[in-house]
Design a protein around this motif. Structure first.
Motif, PDB file in Angstrom:
ATOM      1  N   ARG A 159     -11.256   3.168   3.290  1.00 27.75           N
ATOM      2  CA  ARG A 159     -10.193   2.637   2.429  1.00 27.75           C
ATOM      3  C   ARG A 159     -10.474   1.184   2.063  1.00 27.75           C
ATOM      4  O   ARG A 159     -10.351   0.788   0.908  1.00 27.75           O
ATOM      5  CB  ARG A 159      -8.836   2.755   3.100  1.00 27.75           C
ATOM      6  CG  ARG A 159      -7.684   2.352   2.211  1.00 27.75           C
ATOM      7  CD  ARG A 159      -6.388   2.291   2.961  1.00 27.75           C
ATOM      8  NE  ARG A 159      -6.389   1.329   4.053  1.00 27.75           N
ATOM      9  CZ  ARG A 159      -6.246   0.006   3.876  1.00 27.75           C
ATOM     10  NH1 ARG A 159      -6.105  -0.492   2.679  1.00 27.75           N
ATOM     11  NH2 ARG A 159      -6.246  -0.799   4.920  1.00 27.75           N
ATOM     12  N   LYS A 160     -10.882   0.391   3.037  1.00 31.86           N
ATOM     13  CA  LYS A 160     -11.187  -1.015   2.763  1.00 31.86           C
ATOM     14  C   LYS A 160     -12.400  -1.160   1.847  1.00 31.86           C
ATOM     15  O   LYS A 160     -12.422  -2.031   0.994  1.00 31.86           O
ATOM     16  CB  LYS A 160     -11.423  -1.772   4.061  1.00 31.86           C
ATOM     17  CG  LYS A 160     -10.141  -2.043   4.807  1.00 31.86           C
ATOM     18  CD  LYS A 160     -10.396  -2.824   6.053  1.00 31.86           C
ATOM     19  CE  LYS A 160      -9.084  -3.062   6.798  1.00 31.86           C
ATOM     20  NZ  LYS A 160      -9.297  -3.798   8.045  1.00 31.86           N
ATOM     21  N   ARG A 191     -10.348   5.070  12.395  1.00 33.39           N
ATOM     22  CA  ARG A 191     -11.183   3.898  12.091  1.00 33.39           C
ATOM     23  C   ARG A 191     -12.101   4.167  10.898  1.00 33.39           C
ATOM     24  O   ARG A 191     -12.273   3.314  10.028  1.00 33.39           O
ATOM     25  CB  ARG A 191     -12.030   3.497  13.304  1.00 33.39           C
ATOM     26  CG  ARG A 191     -11.235   2.971  14.463  1.00 33.39           C
ATOM     27  CD  ARG A 191     -10.672   1.627  14.193  1.00 33.39           C
ATOM     28  NE  ARG A 191     -11.784   0.701  14.046  1.00 33.39           N
ATOM     29  CZ  ARG A 191     -11.667  -0.538  13.625  1.00 33.39           C
ATOM     30  NH1 ARG A 191     -10.503  -1.011  13.314  1.00 33.39           N
ATOM     31  NH2 ARG A 191     -12.710  -1.311  13.513  1.00 33.39           N
ATOM     32  N   ARG A 192     -12.693   5.352  10.863  1.00 32.39           N
ATOM     33  CA  ARG A 192     -13.573   5.709   9.756  1.00 32.39           C
ATOM     34  C   ARG A 192     -12.794   5.751   8.441  1.00 32.39           C
ATOM     35  O   ARG A 192     -13.262   5.262   7.411  1.00 32.39           O
ATOM     36  CB  ARG A 192     -14.216   7.068  10.037  1.00 32.39           C
ATOM     37  CG  ARG A 192     -15.352   7.398   9.111  1.00 32.39           C
ATOM     38  CD  ARG A 192     -15.990   8.706   9.497  1.00 32.39           C
ATOM     39  NE  ARG A 192     -16.650   8.577  10.797  1.00 32.39           N
ATOM     40  CZ  ARG A 192     -17.088   9.586  11.509  1.00 32.39           C
ATOM     41  NH1 ARG A 192     -16.915  10.820  11.081  1.00 32.39           N
ATOM     42  NH2 ARG A 192     -17.683   9.390  12.656  1.00 32.39           N
ATOM     43  N   GLN A 193     -11.583   6.294   8.485  1.00 34.97           N
ATOM     44  CA  GLN A 193     -10.731   6.357   7.297  1.00 34.97           C
ATOM     45  C   GLN A 193     -10.341   4.949   6.839  1.00 34.97           C
ATOM     46  O   GLN A 193     -10.332   4.655   5.651  1.00 34.97           O
ATOM     47  CB  GLN A 193      -9.473   7.178   7.612  1.00 34.97           C
ATOM     48  CG  GLN A 193      -8.538   7.349   6.464  1.00 34.97           C
ATOM     49  CD  GLN A 193      -9.071   8.300   5.426  1.00 34.97           C
ATOM     50  OE1 GLN A 193      -9.915   9.139   5.721  1.00 34.97           O
ATOM     51  NE2 GLN A 193      -8.602   8.175   4.223  1.00 34.97           N
ATOM     52  N   ARG A 208       0.843  -1.192   0.000  1.00 33.57           N
ATOM     53  CA  ARG A 208       0.000   0.000   0.000  1.00 33.57           C
ATOM     54  C   ARG A 208       0.871   1.232   0.000  1.00 33.57           C
ATOM     55  O   ARG A 208       1.963   1.230   0.537  1.00 33.57           O
ATOM     56  CB  ARG A 208      -0.856   0.050   1.257  1.00 33.57           C
ATOM     57  CG  ARG A 208      -1.754  -1.091   1.442  1.00 33.57           C
ATOM     58  CD  ARG A 208      -2.675  -0.850   2.593  1.00 33.57           C
ATOM     59  NE  ARG A 208      -1.962  -0.530   3.816  1.00 33.57           N
ATOM     60  CZ  ARG A 208      -2.464  -0.657   5.016  1.00 33.57           C
ATOM     61  NH1 ARG A 208      -3.671  -1.108   5.160  1.00 33.57           N
ATOM     62  NH2 ARG A 208      -1.778  -0.338   6.073  1.00 33.57           N
ATOM     63  N   ARG A 209       0.356   2.277  -0.594  1.00 37.17           N
ATOM     64  CA  ARG A 209       1.026   3.564  -0.549  1.00 37.17           C
ATOM     65  C   ARG A 209       0.412   4.390   0.566  1.00 37.17           C
ATOM     66  O   ARG A 209      -0.809   4.465   0.679  1.00 37.17           O
ATOM     67  CB  ARG A 209       0.837   4.283  -1.878  1.00 37.17           C
ATOM     68  CG  ARG A 209       2.096   4.950  -2.349  1.00 37.17           C
ATOM     69  CD  ARG A 209       1.954   5.462  -3.722  1.00 37.17           C
ATOM     70  NE  ARG A 209       1.355   6.799  -3.613  1.00 37.17           N
ATOM     71  CZ  ARG A 209       0.985   7.513  -4.641  1.00 37.17           C
ATOM     72  NH1 ARG A 209       1.114   7.033  -5.846  1.00 37.17           N
ATOM     73  NH2 ARG A 209       0.474   8.700  -4.482  1.00 37.17           N
ATOM     74  N   GLY A 243     -13.271   0.950  -0.441  1.00 40.14           N
ATOM     75  CA  GLY A 243     -12.798   1.363  -1.759  1.00 40.14           C
ATOM     76  C   GLY A 243     -11.992   0.273  -2.445  1.00 40.14           C
ATOM     77  O   GLY A 243     -12.005   0.149  -3.657  1.00 40.14           O
ATOM     78  N   GLU A 244     -11.268  -0.537  -1.674  1.00 38.23           N
ATOM     79  CA  GLU A 244     -10.486  -1.646  -2.244  1.00 38.23           C
ATOM     80  C   GLU A 244     -11.374  -2.766  -2.752  1.00 38.23           C
ATOM     81  O   GLU A 244     -11.035  -3.459  -3.691  1.00 38.23           O
ATOM     82  CB  GLU A 244      -9.522  -2.200  -1.199  1.00 38.23           C
ATOM     83  CG  GLU A 244      -8.340  -1.313  -0.939  1.00 38.23           C
ATOM     84  CD  GLU A 244      -7.433  -1.889   0.137  1.00 38.23           C
ATOM     85  OE1 GLU A 244      -7.759  -2.955   0.698  1.00 38.23           O
ATOM     86  OE2 GLU A 244      -6.405  -1.259   0.411  1.00 38.23           O
ATOM     87  N   ARG A 245     -12.518  -2.956  -2.128  1.00 37.75           N
ATOM     88  CA  ARG A 245     -13.429  -4.044  -2.522  1.00 37.75           C
ATOM     89  C   ARG A 245     -14.097  -3.786  -3.860  1.00 37.75           C
ATOM     90  O   ARG A 245     -14.556  -4.682  -4.514  1.00 37.75           O
ATOM     91  CB  ARG A 245     -14.495  -4.242  -1.454  1.00 37.75           C
ATOM     92  CG  ARG A 245     -13.965  -4.927  -0.247  1.00 37.75           C
ATOM     93  CD  ARG A 245     -15.089  -5.279   0.689  1.00 37.75           C
ATOM     94  NE  ARG A 245     -14.595  -5.049   2.055  1.00 37.75           N
ATOM     95  CZ  ARG A 245     -15.314  -4.649   3.035  1.00 37.75           C
ATOM     96  NH1 ARG A 245     -16.593  -4.417   2.884  1.00 37.75           N
ATOM     97  NH2 ARG A 245     -14.791  -4.476   4.226  1.00 37.75           N
ATOM     98  N   ARG A 246     -14.216  -2.528  -4.212  1.00 36.91           N
ATOM     99  CA  ARG A 246     -14.933  -2.186  -5.458  1.00 36.91           C
ATOM    100  C   ARG A 246     -14.141  -2.527  -6.652  1.00 36.91           C
ATOM    101  O   ARG A 246     -13.097  -2.688  -6.896  1.00 36.91           O
ATOM    102  CB  ARG A 246     -15.268  -0.704  -5.487  1.00 36.91           C
ATOM    103  CG  ARG A 246     -16.297  -0.378  -4.462  1.00 36.91           C
ATOM    104  CD  ARG A 246     -16.636   1.073  -4.546  1.00 36.91           C
ATOM    105  NE  ARG A 246     -17.473   1.392  -3.397  1.00 36.91           N
ATOM    106  CZ  ARG A 246     -17.840   2.596  -3.084  1.00 36.91           C
ATOM    107  NH1 ARG A 246     -17.455   3.606  -3.818  1.00 36.91           N
ATOM    108  NH2 ARG A 246     -18.578   2.823  -2.067  1.00 36.91           N
TER     109      ARG A 246
END
Length: 85
Positions: free
Chosen positions: A79-80, A73-75, A9-10, A82-85
């Motif tokens: 992020r997670k 936690r919200r961030q 990850r970046r 967004g990765e699933r899409r």
């Protein structure tokens, strides 16, 4: 070496993460800047300023830590998602 490793990850600093970092840094700065509270006046219910100012930072630090935790936690959830899409 500006490219992240494959599969890695970046690190991206977003506004919520910057605010969380600020929430965590404020109590440290407030306590390390001793000249700002090294005095006895004003007293609060007979307690010199030096003591009650430090004790005031206990709940304030707790509140700021909770805010930082919620923001991170919200961030992380966003992020997670967004990765699933």
């Amino acid at each position: 070496m500006t490219e992240p490793p494959e599969g890695g990850r970046r690190a991206v600093v977003t506004l919520p993460l910057a605010v969380a970092g600020l929430c965590l840094a404020v109590p440290f700065v407030a306590m390390l800047w001793v000249d700002s509270y090294a005095r006895t006046a004003p007293a609060f219910i007979g307690i010199p300023f030096f003591y009650w100012y430090q004790m005031l930072w206990v709940p304030v630090s707790t509140l700021l830590t909770v805010v930082a935790y919620v923001l991170v936690r919200r961030q992380e959830r966003a992020r997670k998602a967004g990765e699933r899409r």
